[in-house]
Design an enzyme around this catalytic site. Structure first.
Site, PDB file in Angstrom:
ATOM      1  N   SER A 214     -11.029  -0.917   0.622  1.00 39.25           N
ATOM      2  CA  SER A 214      -9.732  -1.458   0.460  1.00 39.25           C
ATOM      3  C   SER A 214      -9.680  -2.645  -0.441  1.00 39.25           C
ATOM      4  CB  SER A 214      -9.304  -1.999   1.813  1.00 39.25           C
ATOM      5  OG  SER A 214     -10.250  -2.762   2.402  1.00 39.25           O
TER       6      SER A 214
ATOM      7  N   HIS B 158      -7.235   4.316   3.219  1.00 41.39           N
ATOM      8  CA  HIS B 158      -6.559   4.270   1.662  1.00 41.39           C
ATOM      9  C   HIS B 158      -6.913   5.633   0.942  1.00 41.39           C
ATOM     10  CE1 HIS B 158      -5.776  -0.023   1.868  1.00 41.39           C
ATOM     11  NE2 HIS B 158      -6.992   0.052   2.867  1.00 41.39           N
TER      12      HIS B 158
ATOM     13  N   HIS C 152     -13.934  -2.329   6.811  1.00 42.08           N
ATOM     14  CA  HIS C 152     -12.611  -3.328   7.205  1.00 42.08           C
ATOM     15  C   HIS C 152     -12.958  -4.283   8.484  1.00 42.08           C
ATOM     16  CE1 HIS C 152      -8.371  -3.986   8.592  1.00 42.08           C
ATOM     17  NE2 HIS C 152      -8.381  -4.123   7.331  1.00 42.08           N
TER      18      HIS C 152
ATOM     19  N   ASN D 286       0.724  -1.104   0.024  1.00 42.62           N
ATOM     20  CA  ASN D 286      -0.063  -0.080   0.024  1.00 42.62           C
ATOM     21  C   ASN D 286       0.708   1.266  -0.017  1.00 42.62           C
ATOM     22  OD1 ASN D 286      -2.475  -1.552   0.049  1.00 42.62           O
ATOM     23  ND2 ASN D 286      -1.617  -2.137   2.206  1.00 42.62           N
TER      24      ASN D 286
ATOM     25  N   GLU E 171     -15.699   3.925   4.628  1.00 48.23           N
ATOM     26  CA  GLU E 171     -14.339   4.050   4.283  1.00 48.23           C
ATOM     27  C   GLU E 171     -14.358   5.102   3.113  1.00 48.23           C
ATOM     28  OE1 GLU E 171     -12.481   0.046   3.394  1.00 48.23           O
ATOM     29  OE2 GLU E 171     -13.408  -0.344   5.361  1.00 48.23           O
TER      30      GLU E 171
ATOM     31  N   ASP F  16     -13.187   6.221   7.794  1.00 52.72           N
ATOM     32  CA  ASP F  16     -11.876   5.675   7.655  1.00 52.72           C
ATOM     33  C   ASP F  16     -11.196   5.962   6.422  1.00 52.72           C
ATOM     34  OD1 ASP F  16      -9.847   3.449   7.084  1.00 52.72           O
ATOM     35  OD2 ASP F  16     -10.944   1.990   8.377  1.00 52.72           O
TER      36      ASP F  16
ATOM     37  N   LYS G  32       0.158   3.128   5.252  1.00 56.21           N
ATOM     38  CA  LYS G  32       0.135   2.941   3.982  1.00 56.21           C
ATOM     39  C   LYS G  32       0.843   4.164   3.193  1.00 56.21           C
ATOM     40  CE  LYS G  32      -3.876   0.141   4.903  1.00 56.21           C
ATOM     41  NZ  LYS G  32      -3.643  -0.586   6.062  1.00 56.21           N
TER      42      LYS G  32
HETATM   43  C1  LIG Z   1      -9.888   0.325   5.674  1.00 53.32           C
HETATM   44  C2  LIG Z   1      -8.977  -0.249   6.805  1.00 53.32           C
HETATM   45  N1  LIG Z   1      -8.726   0.229   7.847  1.00 53.32           N
HETATM   46  C3  LIG Z   1      -8.039  -0.123   8.664  1.00 53.32           C
HETATM   47  C4  LIG Z   1      -6.981  -0.838   8.498  1.00 53.32           C
HETATM   48  C5  LIG Z   1      -5.874  -1.138   9.582  1.00 53.32           C
HETATM   49  O1  LIG Z   1      -4.945  -0.271   9.474  1.00 53.32           O
HETATM   50  P1  LIG Z   1      -3.534  -0.675  10.011  1.00 53.32           P
HETATM   51  O2  LIG Z   1      -2.664  -1.424   8.793  1.00 53.32           O
HETATM   52  O3  LIG Z   1      -2.789   0.619  10.189  1.00 53.32           O
HETATM   53  O4  LIG Z   1      -3.740  -1.491  11.200  1.00 53.32           O
HETATM   54  C6  LIG Z   1      -6.762  -1.338   7.174  1.00 53.32           C
HETATM   55  C7  LIG Z   1      -5.558  -2.028   7.031  1.00 53.32           C
HETATM   56  O5  LIG Z   1      -5.481  -2.810   5.963  1.00 53.32           O
HETATM   57  C8  LIG Z   1      -7.675  -1.073   6.268  1.00 53.32           C
HETATM   58  O6  LIG Z   1      -7.605  -1.339   4.835  1.00 53.32           O
END
Ligand SMILES: Cc1ncc(COP(=O)(O)O)c(C=O)c1O
Length: 394
Positions: A188, A217, A140, A54, A184, A214, A248
């Protein structure tokens, strides 16, 4: 003592070892092509184009360029914080990073150890009585874990279905003091966007609604300064809680939340993943400051990333007849079968592209896919070669 009880040791029965069930589960996952394995270290003699990570702006792969500046500007940044934020005396760089984020977003920021910690901890903390969460079907796993752990009332609405969301708000708003909508910015696995302006507009009709966005991404990738989709759509001030990750596009580790002063103070007092976990190191916080400084100035790379995402989607459609739900730099190629997704990932690897086969439980059965995660350093010829290789599969 009853007849069946005895003071002597129980007779040894012929039972399986206590770990056998775990091995059985692994065998089952293997049979279903769902076994996960940690990838091997890259082979120095066989270079591949990275479509796994990422590192959307390419900042991570170029981090060696910034080491000297980091050492010069942050010579005293230690490699451990030795305690949670509430106990640590090594908070200086964490506070500086939070102040920097506050300057960018115009509201207080609070650091977490990862996006996972942030989602689980904040959702759990916000789940006080008379709270309902309405979460998009594709949020997520960390948000889902937060909802489950909190024991909160929650419903999932079909992905990006604003009509259904509105109906749920209408049906429930009188029964709860607050309804928190969890979405989000860039999804993702599908790479599509939440219709955030339409969600913000719902606040007019439902004053007890809050928005939890969130930006895992979206941070670094969307918006003029890379602050995310909320910046791009000019709705930062309308979002109650923005969560951004630093591991990321920001080429560091950790995560942050942007919220009102009262919510920040509330989270400091109630988010268990904040209170009960050793903080990221001061060095990590200082590195994050440096990376965010670089990232905010990289609008050229953001534009390039948007363009190659667009080119890839168009070429996949025109040359390989593949349609994708993506509207961003995350481009899934939906295959619909776990074994076939693995085969295609192997085939792409043999042809010089590292991509990830995504299977249940990350995505639903029948929507198994390859996830092509683009970065701004890919060349136009990388993209056309990728399309050619995918088009020649089978
Ligand atoms: C949409 C989303 N939120 C939260 C996270 C978690 O983040 P982190 O990898 O910093 O724990 C991810 C991780 O892939 C994600 O894709």
């Amino acid at each position: 003592m009853s007849k069946t009880e005895s003071s002597s040791a129980p007779a040894v029965v012929d039972s399986p070892t206590p770990t056998k069930a775990y091995s059985d589960i692994l065998s089952h996952l293997r049979d279903e092509n769902r076994l996960r394995e940690i990838p091997a270290d890259p082979d120095a003699n066989f270079s591949t184009v990275d479509l796994l990570s990422n590192d959307y702006l390419g900042l991570g792969s170029e981090s060696h360029l910034y080491i000297e500046e980091f050492r010069r500007r942050f010579p005293d940044a230690e490699f451990t914080s030795s305690a949670s934020r509430l106990l640590s005396r090594r908070n200086h760089y964490h506070s500086r990073l939070e102040a920097y984020l506050e300057e960018l977003y115009g509201r207080p920021a609070l650091l977490f150890n990862s996006g996972y910690h942030a989602n689980v901890g904040m959702i759990q903390a916000l789940a006080i009585p008379s709270t309902l969460f309405l979460a998009d079907k594709l949020v997520h796993a960390s948000a889902i874990d937060g909802l489950r752990l909190s024991g909160a009332d929650y419903r999932r609405f079909p992905h990006n279905d604003i009509k259904k969301l509105k109906r749920l708000l209408r049906d429930n708003h009188a029964a709860y003091e607050r309804i928190i909508v969890v979405v989000e910015s860039v999804y993702s696995m599908d790479g599509d966007l939440t219709p955030i302006e339409r969600i913000v507009a719902l606040k007019k009709d439902f004053p007890n609604m809050m928005i939890y966005l969130d930006e895992a991404h979206g941070f670094g990738v969307r918006g003029e300064r890379g602050l995310g989709l909320a910046e791009e759509k000019k709705v930062v001030d309308d979002i109650d809680i923005i969560m951004g990750t630093l591991g990321k596009a920001a080429a560091s580790a950790g995560a942050f939340a942007v919220a009102s002063p009262a919510i920040k103070d509330y989270l400091v007092n109630t988010a268990r993943s904040f209170i009960f976990s050793t903080a990221i190191s001061p060095a990590q916080a200082a590195w994050s400051i440096l990376m965010i400084e670089k990232l905010t100035a990289m609008s050229d790379r953001r534009r390039r990333l948007a363009r190659i995402g667009h080119d890839l989607r168009q070429q996949l459609f025109r040359k390989a007849n593949i349609e994708t739900p993506s509207e961003s730099h995350i481009v899934p190629v939906i295959i619909g079968d776990a074994g076939e997704a693995l085969n295609m990932a192997r085939y792409l690897r043999a042809n010089g592209f590292d991509s990830l086969a995504i299977r249940k439980p990350t995505v639903a059965v029948g929507s198994e896919r390859l996830r092509l995660s683009l970065n701004a350093l890919l060349t136009d010829s990388d993209i056309s070669r990728l399309v050619e290789v995918i088009g020649n599969y089978h």
